[in-house]
Design an enzyme around this catalytic site. Structure first.
Site, PDB file in Angstrom:
ATOM      1  N   ASP A 154      40.050  57.377  80.654  1.00 30.79           N
ATOM      2  CA  ASP A 154      39.583  58.131  80.624  1.00 30.79           C
ATOM      3  C   ASP A 154      40.058  59.808  81.611  1.00 30.79           C
ATOM      4  O   ASP A 154      40.264  60.667  81.098  1.00 30.79           O
ATOM      5  CB  ASP A 154      38.049  59.091  80.538  1.00 30.79           C
ATOM      6  CG  ASP A 154      37.825  58.924  81.927  1.00 30.79           C
ATOM      7  OD1 ASP A 154      37.747  58.667  82.673  1.00 30.79           O
ATOM      8  OD2 ASP A 154      36.169  59.590  82.331  1.00 30.79           O
ATOM      9  N   GLU A 205      36.588  52.302  94.002  1.00 33.09           N
ATOM     10  CA  GLU A 205      37.668  53.724  93.732  1.00 33.09           C
ATOM     11  C   GLU A 205      37.712  54.105  94.711  1.00 33.09           C
ATOM     12  O   GLU A 205      36.524  54.577  95.236  1.00 33.09           O
ATOM     13  CB  GLU A 205      37.831  54.478  92.341  1.00 33.09           C
ATOM     14  CG  GLU A 205      38.667  56.031  92.265  1.00 33.09           C
ATOM     15  CD  GLU A 205      38.778  56.391  91.073  1.00 33.09           C
ATOM     16  OE1 GLU A 205      38.470  55.897  90.270  1.00 33.09           O
ATOM     17  OE2 GLU A 205      39.292  57.508  91.504  1.00 33.09           O
TER      18      GLU A 205
HETATM   19  O1  KIV Z   1      40.146  56.974  84.318  1.00 36.14           O
HETATM   20  C1  KIV Z   1      40.894  56.301  84.607  1.00 36.14           C
HETATM   21  O2  KIV Z   1      41.873  55.146  85.088  1.00 36.14           O
HETATM   22  C2  KIV Z   1      40.672  55.328  85.238  1.00 36.14           C
HETATM   23  C3  KIV Z   1      40.954  53.984  87.019  1.00 36.14           C
HETATM   24  C4  KIV Z   1      42.160  55.232  88.231  1.00 36.14           C
HETATM   25  C5  KIV Z   1      40.226  53.455  87.754  1.00 36.14           C
HETATM   26  O3  KIV Z   1      39.373  54.712  85.706  1.00 36.14           O
HETATM   27 NA    NA Z   2      37.870  55.921  84.479  1.00 36.96          NA
END
Ligand code: KIV
Ligand code: NA
Length: 266
Positions: free
Chosen positions: A45, A182
């Site tokens: 997202d 994260e």
């Molecule tokens: O939306 C995204 O890119 C993510 C990653 C950074 C883990 O959730």
């Molecule tokens: Na994400």
């Protein structure tokens, strides 16, 4: 070999091997990453930021994610494609989570979904898994909760590591095939990884996880600025694209492009 499956990632952890994950939002980049051997592609997202230009991930819709999911899955032969469940598409109930994930699988063609949150979302994960939908859980800093967490901050420092471990274990018990972390200290990530049988994936979680993930525009240096501490820039696409676009502009205004070889004869 054939497709990367969830059980291959679990085997990687058991055998002490690592795997790589990158975001992808369009068919051509997805195809390049797939052919480069990246095991897992994430229709993140983060498309809200990297593609649409929103300042957070909150506004992106399920309809929009379906389009990115289709684009990515049509470019991929081997990688496992995981798609984020956007903000508002799963929190209400396990039923809402299944309804939304079914659209991502059916219309988007993805192989698994990812959702943000801890123990509270174990019933949502359980319902998805029961419906035959593999789930990656996302804990630590969860961008959809930016306003509740008070901005972009490292999670799981000191005593908070215990809660992170509990969340991870509840999500694993609910059937998550992997847990992504994260922005957590390496020591907290190690504790989580050691407490789980399923593989962990890290972004800003140190080298202890089985998988690593980055946003491709960060990894390839497409965006400006310094970037987060956890990003390593493997290319400077921003300069490459700027040089090429400037040269094209120059050629057009000077009349050097198109040249005879670009023309059609009568
Ligand atoms: O939306 C995204 O890119 C993510 C990653 C950074 C883990 O959730
Ligand atoms: Na994400």
């Amino acid at each position: 070999g054939g497709r990367v499956r969830v059980h291959h990632l679990q085997k990687a952890k058991a055998e002490g091997r690592k795997f790589a994950m990158l975001t992808a939002y369009d068919t051509m980049m997805a195809n390049l990453f797939d052919e480069s051997g990246i095991e897992v592609l994430l229709v993140g997202d983060s498309a809200a930021n990297t593609v649409v230009g929103y300042s957070s991930t909150l506004p992106i819709t399920l309809d929009e994610m379906v389009v990115f999911a289709k684009a990515v899955t049509s470019g991929v032969k081997r990688a496992l494609v995981v798609c984020d469940m956007p903000f508002g598409s799963y929190e209400v109930s396990p039923e809402q989570a299944v309804t939304s994930a079914v659209r991502l699988m059916k219309e988007g063609g993805v192989h698994a979904v990812k959702l943000e949150g801890g123990t509270y979302f174990a019933p949502h994960v359980r319902a998805l898994v029961a419906a035959g939908i593999p789930v990656m859980a996302h804990i630590g800093f969860t961008p959809q909760s930016e306003h509740a967490l008070g901005g972009y901050r490292v999670q799981g420092r000191g005593d908070a590591a215990g809660a992170l471990v509990e969340d991870a274990q509840a999500l694993e018990a609910a059937g998550a095939f992997a847990v992504l972390m994260e922005m957590v200290p390496t020591e907290a990530a190690r504790r989580v990884d050691e407490a789980l049988h399923v593989p962990t994936v890290g972004i800003g979680a140190g080298p202890v996880t089985t998988g690593q993930v980055l946003v491709w525009q960060d990894m390839l240096g497409l965006g400006g600025g310094k970037g987060a501490r956890f990003v390593k820039k493997y290319a400077d696409l921003r300069s490459i694209v700027t040089l090429a676009a400037t040269a094209y502009h120059q050629d057009v205004v000077s009349g050097t492009f198109p040249a005879p070889e670009h023309e059609f004869e009568d």
